[in-house]
Design a protein around this motif. Structure first.
Motif, PDB file in Angstrom:
ATOM      1  N   ASN A  91     -13.247 -17.338 -40.795  1.00 46.67           N
ATOM      2  CA  ASN A  91     -14.328 -18.318 -40.677  1.00 46.67           C
ATOM      3  C   ASN A  91     -15.610 -17.717 -40.109  1.00 46.67           C
ATOM      4  O   ASN A  91     -16.655 -18.365 -40.140  1.00 46.67           O
ATOM      5  CB  ASN A  91     -13.875 -19.491 -39.797  1.00 46.67           C
ATOM      6  N   ALA A  92     -15.508 -16.522 -39.567  1.00 47.50           N
ATOM      7  CA  ALA A  92     -16.694 -15.884 -38.986  1.00 47.50           C
ATOM      8  C   ALA A  92     -17.691 -15.545 -40.089  1.00 47.50           C
ATOM      9  O   ALA A  92     -17.352 -14.888 -41.073  1.00 47.50           O
ATOM     10  CB  ALA A  92     -16.297 -14.621 -38.232  1.00 47.50           C
ATOM     11  N   GLY A  93     -18.921 -16.003 -39.923  1.00 42.22           N
ATOM     12  CA  GLY A  93     -19.969 -15.681 -40.872  1.00 42.22           C
ATOM     13  C   GLY A  93     -20.732 -14.439 -40.454  1.00 42.22           C
ATOM     14  O   GLY A  93     -20.470 -13.845 -39.401  1.00 42.22           O
ATOM     15  N   VAL A  94     -21.676 -14.041 -41.286  1.00 41.90           N
ATOM     16  CA  VAL A  94     -22.464 -12.841 -41.001  1.00 41.90           C
ATOM     17  C   VAL A  94     -23.214 -12.985 -39.677  1.00 41.90           C
ATOM     18  O   VAL A  94     -23.224 -12.057 -38.853  1.00 41.90           O
ATOM     19  CB  VAL A  94     -23.453 -12.571 -42.155  1.00 41.90           C
ATOM     20  N   ASP A  95     -23.854 -14.122 -39.462  1.00 43.96           N
ATOM     21  CA  ASP A  95     -24.626 -14.321 -38.231  1.00 43.96           C
ATOM     22  C   ASP A  95     -23.737 -14.223 -36.999  1.00 43.96           C
ATOM     23  O   ASP A  95     -24.143 -13.661 -35.974  1.00 43.96           O
ATOM     24  CB  ASP A  95     -25.332 -15.679 -38.257  1.00 43.96           C
ATOM     25  N   ILE A  96     -22.528 -14.760 -37.099  1.00 48.15           N
ATOM     26  CA  ILE A  96     -21.603 -14.710 -35.954  1.00 48.15           C
ATOM     27  C   ILE A  96     -21.190 -13.275 -35.672  1.00 48.15           C
ATOM     28  O   ILE A  96     -21.158 -12.835 -34.512  1.00 48.15           O
ATOM     29  CB  ILE A  96     -20.373 -15.594 -36.225  1.00 48.15           C
ATOM     30  N   LEU A  97     -20.873 -12.503 -36.723  1.00 48.12           N
ATOM     31  CA  LEU A  97     -20.474 -11.106 -36.527  1.00 48.12           C
ATOM     32  C   LEU A  97     -21.615 -10.289 -35.931  1.00 48.12           C
ATOM     33  O   LEU A  97     -21.386  -9.453 -35.033  1.00 48.12           O
ATOM     34  CB  LEU A  97     -20.034 -10.503 -37.850  1.00 48.12           C
ATOM     35  N   ARG A  98     -22.835 -10.505 -36.403  1.00 45.43           N
ATOM     36  CA  ARG A  98     -23.985  -9.786 -35.843  1.00 45.43           C
ATOM     37  C   ARG A  98     -24.167 -10.150 -34.363  1.00 45.43           C
ATOM     38  O   ARG A  98     -24.487  -9.295 -33.516  1.00 45.43           O
ATOM     39  CB  ARG A  98     -25.247 -10.122 -36.637  1.00 45.43           C
ATOM     40  N   LYS A  99     -24.008 -11.428 -34.041  1.00 44.75           N
ATOM     41  CA  LYS A  99     -24.137 -11.872 -32.653  1.00 44.75           C
ATOM     42  C   LYS A  99     -23.059 -11.247 -31.785  1.00 44.75           C
ATOM     43  O   LYS A  99     -23.331 -10.782 -30.672  1.00 44.75           O
ATOM     44  CB  LYS A  99     -24.039 -13.396 -32.599  1.00 44.75           C
TER      45      LYS A  99
END
Length: 612
Positions: A302-310
């Motif tokens: 469920n982790a999106g790109v923005d979450i992984l970058r954060k």
């Protein structure tokens, strides 16, 4: 001839882009120039060899103006949804050409499909120049950035769209300084990894050079770009080709398959060895200090790109505070701490902006004087909507952001008001003391004494009725400045109490070296005191030692009557704890507390009740 055609095409594309960007009405001079360029191009194309790509599609004068021999020629007829692409398509994108716009749009990025489809229909319905940018997957499964320049309306006014498709991947996905991939490419790589077979493990690795900014400003380099290029070359040589991404602030990233920490550590070993080697410059050697953050994730999560970058940013920030070198992994606990810190900072700023810093009081009672209230400890709370936030929700954020100073100033201001409040004086006399906690940030502030005395004088309070509580850790932050501040505070008549005595490792030496007046014994020695003989021996010795050193002693955390009796038998004279009162808003004190307090006994147990 080929050179002349390319030159004209360059001019035509430049003019077309300018006209697209301009608001109406269009510049007549530019339109005239564009028309002249198109006429010249048409004259050259009429003599072109039969195998030129342009002959694959019949082009009108206005359609041909966008032609460029290294681009794909693109022609669409809405009437039958017929799409024609020049043979250059297969060369550039390693794929057979689609026969309809709908099929072509299926190769576009999901976020671009509807937008491009709509723009194509709009462009086909009206004459004029348009430009569309989108992401397109090539025959190898890789995303390419393309720009479609089109001219609307077909022959004899029938709806249609003709233009050229230019590959601008290098322009959109490359960092101009280092030539590495940029932040947009990293986002795309993360999207691709997340779209992989569900459960496939990956890792986002971020590398930050923590001292590079300072080095770039030193005599070793002419400018920042020079160092950026040097570091990029060094890293790129050690990592798989095309995998390294350049990010702002001398940070770099890559997305890689991930099996276990040991395998990843082996993968990064060459990089760590290289970074441990000095870099040669014309004026001497330099060493790079770095931190590595790793965010493991699975495809289909469920982790999106923005979450992984954060998560990568959080890991790097945590790694930087822990020291340079080494590999640090993201964890849910790290994310929870960051969330608490963010919430805590917003809570603090809201409280500072809306008079939401609250002063709670807990009495300190003299058992020798029959339960008389001799002091109050001022405790900080913050408004959180309709609730009250405890220190655990904001103290860490307050100290990390430096907002602890503003919070403490508000609390001290409210606490000093109590010393001169007529109602408190009438109830508790003119000699009760207010205890105020000092943070390590305050204790190492060279302006502490001046600011404290200014507040005391502003309220007209007696400094001898102010008792400042400090901890061992606060002193150790800046021992010299802290000691100097404590000596000056005592010279003004303010008392100093060592809080949480016994919870650290150097308490005994502090008793000899610090200018103290009072010792507050930590609640850890009070818990289970009746059931642990060692604690009783230690407590007896501490109380006796403090008495011999002529320190006042306050025992904290007393909650039960049996504990109260035990510490009183040991010689304790001042008690603070729930046995007498919990912390309460200062406005409630006069309604709930008298000048003398009796222990609060637990409610009688019901007959037949079973103790747990």
């Amino acid at each position: 001839m080929r050179h002349s055609v390319q030159t004209l095409c360059h001019d035509i594309r430049h003019l077309a882009d300018e006209l697209v960007a301009e608001a109406t009405p269009l510049d007549e001079q530019k339109l005239a120039h564009l028309s002249a360029c198109c006429n010249a191009l048409l004259a050259m194309l009429q003599t072109a060899p039969p195998d030129e790509p342009a002959q694959d599609i019949p082009l009108s004068q206005y359609e041909r103006m966008l032609l460029c021999d290294h681009d794909v020629i693109w022609h669409w007829q809405p009437r039958n949804d017929a799409l024609t692409l020049s043979p250059r398509w297969q060369t550039l994108y390693h794929d057979e050409a689609e026969s309809s716009l709908a099929q072509w749009c299926e190769k576009l990025h999901p976020d671009d499909r509807d937008r491009v489809h709509s723009l194509c229909h709009q462009g086909a319905a009206a004459p004029g120049v348009s430009r569309i940018e989108c992401r397109l997957r090539d025959g190898r499964g890789q995303w390419r950035f393309v720009r479609l320049r089109t001219v609307g309306a077909g022959p004899e006014g029938t709806p249609g769209l003709t233009g050229v498709l230019s590959d601008i991947t290098h322009e959109r996905y490359r960092d101009p300084v280092t030539g590495l991939g940029n932040s947009d490419l990293l986002d795309q790589q993360l999207e691709d990894a997340l779209d992989n077979v569900p459960g496939t493990p990956h890792a986002l690795i971020k590398i930050t050079m923590v001292n590079a900014t300072l080095l770039s400003e030193s005599e070793h380099f002419n400018n920042t770009r020079e160092l950026e290029a040097r570091i990029a070359d060094l890293l790129a040589d050690l990592l798989p080709e095309g995998s390294l991404i350049a990010l702002p602030g001398f940070s770099y990233a890559l997305v890689t398959p991930f099996e276990e920490k040991a395998a990843l550590a082996r993968f990064l070993e060459p990089l760590q060895r290289m970074l441990a080697t000095p870099m040669e410059t014309p004026v001497g050697r330099i060493w790079l200090s770095y931190v590595v953050g790793v965010v493991p994730f699975d495809a289909g999560s469920n982790a999106g790109v923005d979450i992984l970058r954060k998560q990568a940013r959080l890991t790097i920030n945590n790694a930087s505070s822990a020291g340079v070198g080494g590999i640090h992994y993201y964890s849910d606990d790290l994310g929870a701490r960051a969330s608490r810190a963010s919430h805590g900072e917003q809570l603090i700023r809201s409280a500072l902006a809306s008079d939401g810093v609250l002063c709670f009081l807990q009495p300190i009672v003299s058992v020798r004087e029959g339960g008389r209230v001799t002091a109050f400890e001022a405790l900080m709370r913050l408004k959180d909507g309709d609730d009250i936030a405890m220190p655990g929700a904001f103290i860490e954020a307050a100290e990390s952001t430096g907002l602890i100073h503003q919070l403490s100033q508000r609390l001290i201001d409210k606490a000093l008001q109590i010393l001169v409040d007529p109602a408190f004086t009438h109830r508790f006399g003119r000699d009760f003391v207010i205890n105020i906690n000092l943070s390590r940030h305050q204790l190492k502030d060279v302006m502490l004494v001046d600011e404290m005395m200014a507040l005391i004088h502003r309220h007209g309070a007696d400094p001898r009725r102010v008792n400042l509580e400090i901890t061992e850790s606060a002193i150790l932050a800046e021992p010299a400045i802290a000691l100097r501040n404590l000596v000056r505070l005592r010279e003004h008549g303010i008392s100093i109490a060592l809080d949480d005595f016994g919870s650290g490792y150097s308490s005994l030496s502090q008793l000899c070296e610090l200018p103290l007046d009072c010792i507050k014994i930590d609640r850890r020695f009070v818990m289970d005191l009746e059931r642990e003989p060692r604690k009783r021996h230690v407590m007896t010795s501490m109380i006796d030692l403090c008495r011999r050193l002529e320190f006042r002693v306050v025992v904290e955390g007393v909650e039960e009557s049996a504990t109260l009796k035990t510490v009183c038998d040991m010689g304790a004279e001042q008690i603070q704890g729930f046995i007498y009162a919990r912390p309460m808003p200062f406005l409630d004190v006069l309604d709930r507390l008298g000048a003398t307090l009796s222990p609060i006994l637990p409610p009688p147990r019901a007959a037949g009740a079973v103790s747990h």
